[in-house]
Structure formats: C-alpha cells, structure tokens
Design an enzyme around this catalytic site. Structure first.
Site, PDB file in Angstrom:
ATOM      1  N   LYS A   1      13.172  -2.715 -14.274  1.00 62.14           N
ATOM      2  CA  LYS A   1      12.313  -3.822 -14.743  1.00 62.14           C
ATOM      3  C   LYS A   1      13.155  -4.823 -15.560  1.00 62.14           C
TER       4      LYS A   1
ATOM      5  N   ARG B   1       2.757   5.786 -28.126  1.00 63.73           N
ATOM      6  CA  ARG B   1       2.575   4.659 -27.215  1.00 63.73           C
ATOM      7  C   ARG B   1       1.519   3.731 -27.808  1.00 63.73           C
TER       8      ARG B   1
ATOM      9  N   LYS C   1      -0.424   9.103 -14.290  1.00 62.15           N
ATOM     10  CA  LYS C   1      -0.209   8.586 -15.637  1.00 62.15           C
ATOM     11  C   LYS C   1      -1.061   9.401 -16.605  1.00 62.15           C
TER      12      LYS C   1
ATOM     13  N   ARG D   1      10.226  15.066 -20.945  1.00 59.77           N
ATOM     14  CA  ARG D   1      10.761  14.066 -20.000  1.00 59.77           C
ATOM     15  C   ARG D   1      12.207  13.758 -20.407  1.00 59.77           C
TER      16      ARG D   1
ATOM     17  N   THR E   1       7.277  -5.133 -18.706  1.00 55.90           N
ATOM     18  CA  THR E   1       6.820  -4.044 -19.562  1.00 55.90           C
ATOM     19  C   THR E   1       7.562  -4.023 -20.897  1.00 55.90           C
ATOM     20  N   ASP E   2       6.950  -3.392 -21.882  1.00 55.17           N
ATOM     21  CA  ASP E   2       7.626  -3.256 -23.180  1.00 55.17           C
ATOM     22  C   ASP E   2       8.786  -2.260 -23.110  1.00 55.17           C
ATOM     23  N   GLU E   3       8.827  -1.445 -22.031  1.00 51.00           N
ATOM     24  CA  GLU E   3       9.869  -0.401 -21.960  1.00 51.00           C
ATOM     25  C   GLU E   3      11.275  -0.976 -21.847  1.00 51.00           C
TER      26      GLU E   3
ATOM     27  N   ASP F   1       5.717  -5.772   2.466  1.00 51.51           N
ATOM     28  CA  ASP F   1       6.660  -5.263   1.474  1.00 51.51           C
ATOM     29  C   ASP F   1       7.358  -6.467   0.824  1.00 51.51           C
ATOM     30  N   ILE F   2       7.404  -6.508  -0.493  1.00 51.13           N
ATOM     31  CA  ILE F   2       8.039  -7.667  -1.151  1.00 51.13           C
ATOM     32  C   ILE F   2       9.536  -7.772  -0.832  1.00 51.13           C
TER      33      ILE F   2
ATOM     34  N   LEU G   1       0.834  -1.216   0.000  1.00 49.15           N
ATOM     35  CA  LEU G   1       0.000   0.000   0.000  1.00 49.15           C
ATOM     36  C   LEU G   1       0.865   1.261   0.000  1.00 49.15           C
TER      37      LEU G   1
ATOM     38  N   GLU H   1       7.361  -0.288  -8.426  1.00 49.86           N
ATOM     39  CA  GLU H   1       7.266   1.155  -8.657  1.00 49.86           C
ATOM     40  C   GLU H   1       7.115   1.280 -10.161  1.00 49.86           C
TER      41      GLU H   1
ATOM     42  N   TYR I   1      13.379   3.446 -14.367  1.00 49.84           N
ATOM     43  CA  TYR I   1      12.269   2.486 -14.241  1.00 49.84           C
ATOM     44  C   TYR I   1      12.493   1.275 -15.141  1.00 49.84           C
TER      45      TYR I   1
ATOM     46  N   ASN J   1       0.919  10.991 -28.502  1.00 53.48           N
ATOM     47  CA  ASN J   1       0.344  11.567 -27.278  1.00 53.48           C
ATOM     48  C   ASN J   1      -0.635  12.699 -27.571  1.00 53.48           C
TER      49      ASN J   1
HETATM   50  P1  NAD Z   1       0.751   0.638  -9.896  1.00 56.20           P
HETATM   51  O1  NAD Z   1       1.828   1.614  -9.567  1.00 56.20           O
HETATM   52  O2  NAD Z   1      -0.617   1.113 -10.161  1.00 56.20           O
HETATM   53  O3  NAD Z   1       0.637  -0.438  -8.709  1.00 56.20           O
HETATM   54  C1  NAD Z   1       1.763  -0.996  -8.098  1.00 56.20           C
HETATM   55  C2  NAD Z   1       1.306  -1.698  -6.825  1.00 56.20           C
HETATM   56  O4  NAD Z   1       2.461  -2.295  -6.211  1.00 56.20           O
HETATM   57  C3  NAD Z   1       0.686  -0.764  -5.793  1.00 56.20           C
HETATM   58  O5  NAD Z   1      -0.475  -1.323  -5.244  1.00 56.20           O
HETATM   59  C4  NAD Z   1       1.775  -0.636  -4.725  1.00 56.20           C
HETATM   60  O6  NAD Z   1       1.258  -0.416  -3.417  1.00 56.20           O
HETATM   61  C5  NAD Z   1       2.448  -2.004  -4.830  1.00 56.20           C
HETATM   62  N1  NAD Z   1       3.834  -1.959  -4.355  1.00 56.20           N
HETATM   63  C6  NAD Z   1       4.798  -1.061  -4.680  1.00 56.20           C
HETATM   64  N2  NAD Z   1       5.931  -1.333  -4.007  1.00 56.20           N
HETATM   65  C7  NAD Z   1       5.692  -2.449  -3.273  1.00 56.20           C
HETATM   66  C8  NAD Z   1       6.466  -3.220  -2.381  1.00 56.20           C
HETATM   67  N3  NAD Z   1       7.737  -2.901  -2.108  1.00 56.20           N
HETATM   68  N4  NAD Z   1       5.909  -4.311  -1.801  1.00 56.20           N
HETATM   69  C9  NAD Z   1       4.618  -4.640  -2.078  1.00 56.20           C
HETATM   70  N5  NAD Z   1       3.827  -3.929  -2.883  1.00 56.20           N
HETATM   71  C10 NAD Z   1       4.355  -2.841  -3.485  1.00 56.20           C
HETATM   72  O7  NAD Z   1       1.321  -0.216 -11.105  1.00 56.20           O
HETATM   73  P2  NAD Z   1       0.571  -0.819 -12.388  1.00 56.20           P
HETATM   74  O8  NAD Z   1       0.501   0.219 -13.424  1.00 56.20           O
HETATM   75  O9  NAD Z   1      -0.652  -1.515 -11.942  1.00 56.20           O
HETATM   76  O10 NAD Z   1       1.668  -1.887 -12.846  1.00 56.20           O
HETATM   77  C11 NAD Z   1       1.667  -3.208 -12.309  1.00 56.20           C
HETATM   78  C12 NAD Z   1       2.804  -3.995 -12.937  1.00 56.20           C
HETATM   79  O11 NAD Z   1       2.620  -4.052 -14.343  1.00 56.20           O
HETATM   80  C13 NAD Z   1       4.182  -3.373 -12.721  1.00 56.20           C
HETATM   81  O12 NAD Z   1       5.101  -4.423 -12.507  1.00 56.20           O
HETATM   82  C14 NAD Z   1       4.484  -2.649 -14.027  1.00 56.20           C
HETATM   83  O13 NAD Z   1       5.858  -2.591 -14.273  1.00 56.20           O
HETATM   84  C15 NAD Z   1       3.775  -3.551 -15.018  1.00 56.20           C
HETATM   85  N6  NAD Z   1       3.276  -2.894 -16.250  1.00 56.20           N
HETATM   86  C16 NAD Z   1       2.510  -1.777 -16.183  1.00 56.20           C
HETATM   87  C17 NAD Z   1       2.000  -1.216 -17.357  1.00 56.20           C
HETATM   88  C18 NAD Z   1       1.121   0.016 -17.347  1.00 56.20           C
HETATM   89  O14 NAD Z   1       0.825   0.554 -18.398  1.00 56.20           O
HETATM   90  N7  NAD Z   1       0.668   0.483 -16.195  1.00 56.20           N
HETATM   91  C19 NAD Z   1       2.296  -1.798 -18.600  1.00 56.20           C
HETATM   92  C20 NAD Z   1       3.109  -2.950 -18.634  1.00 56.20           C
HETATM   93  C21 NAD Z   1       3.578  -3.491 -17.439  1.00 56.20           C
HETATM   94  O1  DAU Z   2       4.782   0.875 -21.866  1.00 60.18           O
HETATM   95  C1  DAU Z   2       4.397   0.352 -20.629  1.00 60.18           C
HETATM   96  C2  DAU Z   2       4.600   1.395 -19.557  1.00 60.18           C
HETATM   97  O2  DAU Z   2       3.605   2.387 -19.744  1.00 60.18           O
HETATM   98  C3  DAU Z   2       4.547   0.838 -18.142  1.00 60.18           C
HETATM   99  O3  DAU Z   2       5.587  -0.068 -17.950  1.00 60.18           O
HETATM  100  C4  DAU Z   2       4.634   1.963 -17.112  1.00 60.18           C
HETATM  101  O4  DAU Z   2       4.471   1.435 -15.812  1.00 60.18           O
HETATM  102  C5  DAU Z   2       3.530   2.953 -17.403  1.00 60.18           C
HETATM  103  O5  DAU Z   2       3.627   4.046 -16.499  1.00 60.18           O
HETATM  104  C6  DAU Z   2       3.606   3.454 -18.834  1.00 60.18           C
HETATM  105  O6  DAU Z   2       4.792   4.280 -19.037  1.00 60.18           O
HETATM  106  P1  DAU Z   2       4.726   5.642 -19.894  1.00 60.18           P
HETATM  107  O7  DAU Z   2       5.846   6.494 -19.457  1.00 60.18           O
HETATM  108  O8  DAU Z   2       4.573   5.357 -21.331  1.00 60.18           O
HETATM  109  O9  DAU Z   2       3.297   6.202 -19.359  1.00 60.18           O
HETATM  110  P2  DAU Z   2       2.820   7.667 -18.905  1.00 60.18           P
HETATM  111  O10 DAU Z   2       1.346   7.581 -18.718  1.00 60.18           O
HETATM  112  O11 DAU Z   2       3.644   8.203 -17.799  1.00 60.18           O
HETATM  113  O12 DAU Z   2       3.126   8.529 -20.196  1.00 60.18           O
HETATM  114  C7  DAU Z   2       2.556   8.223 -21.456  1.00 60.18           C
HETATM  115  C8  DAU Z   2       3.126   9.206 -22.455  1.00 60.18           C
HETATM  116  O13 DAU Z   2       2.591  10.513 -22.165  1.00 60.18           O
HETATM  117  C9  DAU Z   2       4.620   9.351 -22.407  1.00 60.18           C
HETATM  118  O14 DAU Z   2       5.115   9.555 -23.718  1.00 60.18           O
HETATM  119  C10 DAU Z   2       4.867  10.613 -21.580  1.00 60.18           C
HETATM  120  C11 DAU Z   2       3.632  11.451 -21.888  1.00 60.18           C
HETATM  121  N1  DAU Z   2       3.161  12.314 -20.785  1.00 60.18           N
HETATM  122  C12 DAU Z   2       2.930  11.742 -19.584  1.00 60.18           C
HETATM  123  C13 DAU Z   2       2.498  12.501 -18.523  1.00 60.18           C
HETATM  124  C14 DAU Z   2       2.243  11.861 -17.181  1.00 60.18           C
HETATM  125  C15 DAU Z   2       2.932  13.667 -20.993  1.00 60.18           C
HETATM  126  O15 DAU Z   2       3.112  14.171 -22.116  1.00 60.18           O
HETATM  127  N2  DAU Z   2       2.491  14.427 -19.945  1.00 60.18           N
HETATM  128  C16 DAU Z   2       2.267  13.898 -18.707  1.00 60.18           C
HETATM  129  O16 DAU Z   2       1.880  14.644 -17.783  1.00 60.18           O
END
Ligand code: NAD
Ligand code: DAU
Length: 366
Positions: A170, A230, A205, A297, A131-133, A60-61, A36, A85, A166, A265
């Site tokens: 990963k 994206r 996000k 960024r 993630t694809d990143e 905490d993991i 949390l 994170e 980040y 974007n």
């Molecule tokens: P999020 O940030 O919304 O959620 C992360 C969760 O992990 C939270 O509930 C947080 O409390 C928990 N957490 C963080 N540190 C922790 C710790 N030390 N111990 C236990 N719990 C902890 O993330 P999300 O966007 O739901 O992403 C989930 C997973 O999917 C991540 O591994 C991320 O890299 C991956 N992913 C995300 C996206 C995306 O677009 N959001 C895309 C591809 C992969």
């Molecule tokens: O590709 C998968 C990844 O997508 C996940 O692994 C990450 O956890 C997730 O956060 C996401 O990463 P991005 O950096 O692509 O997502 P974000 O929503 O932060 O940004 C999307 C795009 O928008 C990116 O090119 C940056 C831009 N952006 C983002 C924010 C927050 C802006 O232009 N303005 C903003 O305020």
C-alpha cells in the site's frame, strides 16, 4: 465529475461507497470495476444492482488494456480506487499477490488515467484509498486505563514505515500516486484510514470472524496476548468521508481518516462476546470459554491511532456513530444476515479454519 469509476466496489468498503454514490447522485454514472476475488461479492450490492446509474464491470485492475477500454467506453472523469488485496495475514503467506494487485494494479490505473485524460486534467480526479498501516506502528506507552493508549498519533506528516507485505504494497502504491501528481500533474488525492468495521466485511477480519465464531461456538483465535491496539471506524462514516473528500478535498493533498477510537483487541473481543450472547438470549459469559490465545502474527504492529484533525478542520468531517452504537448495529446485521455469512463460510473456507483451530495456529502459519 459525472462518470465515476469505483474499483473494488464488490468488497467491504467499496460496496458501501458504491451504494452511497448510486443513491445520492442519480445524475452520476457509477461504474463498479471489480475482479471478484474471494473478497468480492456482488451480493453486497443487491439493493442497487438494478439502478439505472449503476454498471458492473468484471475486470482485473492489472489488465491495462481492459482498463484503457473502460476509460474510453464510459468516458471516465473521476476514479475512486479501492481495489486491493487487503488482509495482512494473507500478505504474510503470499506477498507476490499483494505486490501485483496493490502496486502494479494501481500503476495500471494511473497510466490509464494519464493516457485517457491527456493534458486536460482540470475537471478530473483520481482518489486513492489507502490505510494507516503505511505509517508503521506506534508505541503503547500508556497501556493502563482508558484510551488513548499512547502519546503519539499518525499524522499526515508521519514518515512511512510499513512492516507487513500488505502495508509495504500500500505504501508503494501511495508513492506511485503522488509521483503521478508531481511528475505528470495527475489530479490525485490520497486518504489514509484506520480500521473499518460494519456490515459486509469478509469474515477473515477480526470483527466479522469473531461474531461468526461466537454465534457458532467456535474458538476465538486471539493473536499473542490480545494487547495490540487498533483505532476503529464505522464503515459508513468512512464512506461519507470519501464522498466529502472526493468532492471537496484539495488536489495533491493527503487526509487521515479516523475516529479517535482506540481499543485493545482483547477488550473488543469481550464486547463482541457480551453483545452476541445478549442478542442471542444466552446467559452472560456463556461464550467466554471460546477465547483462545494463539501464535502471534509475525511483525504484528502494536498500536495504530489516527489524528484526523486536518479533515475536521478543513472539511468539517466527524464520525457520526459512537463505537457502542456501531458495534450493536454491526452485530445485529450479521445476526440478521446469516445467509450472507453461510454462503461465504462454506467449503474451502470452513476446512481451512477447522485446521487452524485444531492446531491453535495463526492464519498465515496454517
Ligand atoms: P476487501 O478485501 O473487502 O475488498 C477488496 C475488493 O477488491 C474486492 O471486491 C476484490 O474482489 C477487489 N479486487 C482485489 N483484487 C483486484 C484486482 N486485481 N482487480 C480488481 N478488483 C480487485 O477490502 P476492503 O477492506 O473493502 O478495503 C478496500 C480498500 O480500503 C483497500 O484499498 C484497503 O487497503 C483500504 N483500507 C481498508 C481498511 C479496512 O479496515 N478494511 C482500512 C483502511 C483502508
Ligand atoms: O488499519 C487499517 C487496516 O485494518 C486495513 O488497511 C486492512 O485492510 C484491514 O485488514 C485492517 O488490518 P488489521 O490487521 O488491523 O485488521 P484485522 O481485522 O486482520 O486484525 C485486527 C487486529 O486483530 C490485529 O491486531 C490482529 C488481531 N487479530 C486478527 C485476526 C483476524 C486476532 O487477534 N485474531 C484474528 O483472528
């Protein structure tokens, strides 16, 4: 597999995975382990929290001893690891936190699984969500007209080339997961997914932040020229893919998950403005003036685009929602759940973003 540990289940994607598993598999025991952090929110799981096959553990993991106790207490035989994170901008500000949680936290889970499962690995599974990143960035060599905006795609064979703290963290965790397979025979699967969108995403996000700002009349901070691309996938489609791969994916394999749905974007921002304004009954173009170009960024990856052909051919997965439909559903959800948004955007969050808007900076420079 009956006793499944889902880490990060109180976060955005994790909450959708927990909900799907709790509802679809009443015969399973689902243990949601989450620290949390600011990104974890138990309100994301209100509708399943009292189900008999659901247990929440706050931990905490990185806390290896507690993780071992959880394996023992709940006789864990499957892991779906999402805790991380996850915000690139935060990783630029505080890289240590990312190395700790994403690398050491994953290592702690791997060690606990290896320790608890011992030599009996056949019926076990450790599924790591990545993630694809990790693949780096693709060229934008067809910037005009419709997507795809380049000729290349991320494939499972693409070499890792992470750019942000980040994605580096990963990538490192992915390597540890595969090393545990190759060295100790741990039955692992890794998936690399593109950008998710949908309900319950923390408003740092792009999509939830901008929906909230359009509603409340705040600036929309577009990084650089808004030309970055994206590849967007509705979060429930990702959760369905996770379910399928967890049950039918081949141990030791990697699968890419994505919807062949590339957007610049700035075009997404325009869709969001149009959709929110229409649903709020405002005249067309009413919120266009909110678009604010800000400092780019650092190390901003130009283009992500996933090739998910392997997943389609081997397991038959395809996204179920078209983007227009997914965005409409998503915007409606945020408009219908203003309380959820207001609860997490008060206090420190609000002060932080106010400063950022005043100074026209990016998140990580504030
Ligand atoms: P999020 O940030 O919304 O959620 C992360 C969760 O992990 C939270 O509930 C947080 O409390 C928990 N957490 C963080 N540190 C922790 C710790 N030390 N111990 C236990 N719990 C902890 O993330 P999300 O966007 O739901 O992403 C989930 C997973 O999917 C991540 O591994 C991320 O890299 C991956 N992913 C995300 C996206 C995306 O677009 N959001 C895309 C591809 C992969
Ligand atoms: O590709 C998968 C990844 O997508 C996940 O692994 C990450 O956890 C997730 O956060 C996401 O990463 P991005 O950096 O692509 O997502 P974000 O929503 O932060 O940004 C999307 C795009 O928008 C990116 O090119 C940056 C831009 N952006 C983002 C924010 C927050 C802006 O232009 N303005 C903003 O305020």
């Amino acid at each position: 597999m009956k006793n499944i540990l889902i880490t990060g289940g109180a976060g955005f994607i994790g909450s959708h995975v927990v909900r799907l598993f709790v509802k679809k598999y009443p015969e399973y025991s689902i243990i949601n382990l989450d620290a949390l952090t600011y990104a974890g929110n138990l309100a994301n799981l209100k509708d399943v929290e009292s189900q008999p096959n659901y247990t929440f553990v706050k931990a905490d993991i990185c806390d290896f001893e507690t993780i071992c106790q959880v394996f023992e207490k709940y006789d864990i035989n499957g892991v779906i690891h999402l805790a991380a994170e996850s915000h690139v901008d935060r990783s630029i500000k505080e890289p240590f936190t990312f190395a700790r949680t994403n690398v050491l936290g994953t290592l702690s889970l791997l060690q606990a699984a290896k320790h608890y499962w011992g030599g009996k690995m056949e019926d076990k599974r450790f599924y790591h969500i990545s993630t694809d990143e990790v693949y780096g960035a693709l060229a934008l060599d067809k910037p005009e007209g419709a997507a795809p905006y380049g000729s290349d795609f991320f494939r499972e064979s693409t070499k890792y080339a992470p750019h942000s703290p980040y994605s580096a963290s990963k990538a490192s965790s992915d390597h540890f997961v595969r090393a545990f397979h190759d060295t100790y025979g741990l039955p692992v699967i890794v998936t690399n997914c593109s950008n998710n969108y949908g309900p319950y995403q923390f408003p740092e996000k792009l999509i939830p932040l901008f929906i909230n700002n359009i509603c409340t009349g705040k600036p929309l901070p577009v990084y650089g020229k808004g030309e970055n691309v994206r590849d967007w996938l509705y979060v429930e489609d990702h959760a369905r893919a996770i379910d399928l791969i967890f049950h039918q994916g081949k141990v030791g394999e990697t699968y890419n998950i994505g919807g062949f749905n590339e957007w610049k974007n700035i075009d997404i921002v325009k869709v969001l403005i149009r959709t929110v304004d229409r649903l709020l009954g405002r005249p067309e173009g009413a919120s266009d003036h909110l678009i604010t170009y800000v400092t780019d960024r650092a190390g901003h990856d130009l283009r992500y685009a996933i090739d998910s052909t392997k997943l389609k051919q081997e397991l038959g997965w395809e996204p179920s929602l078209q983007f227009e439909e997914g965005i409409e559903k998503t915007v409606r959800w945020y408009l219908d759940n203003r309380d959820w948004m207001e609860n997490i955007t008060s206090g420190d969050y609000e002060r932080y973003y106010e400063d950022m808007y005043k100074n026209k900076t990016s998140f990580y420079t504030t």
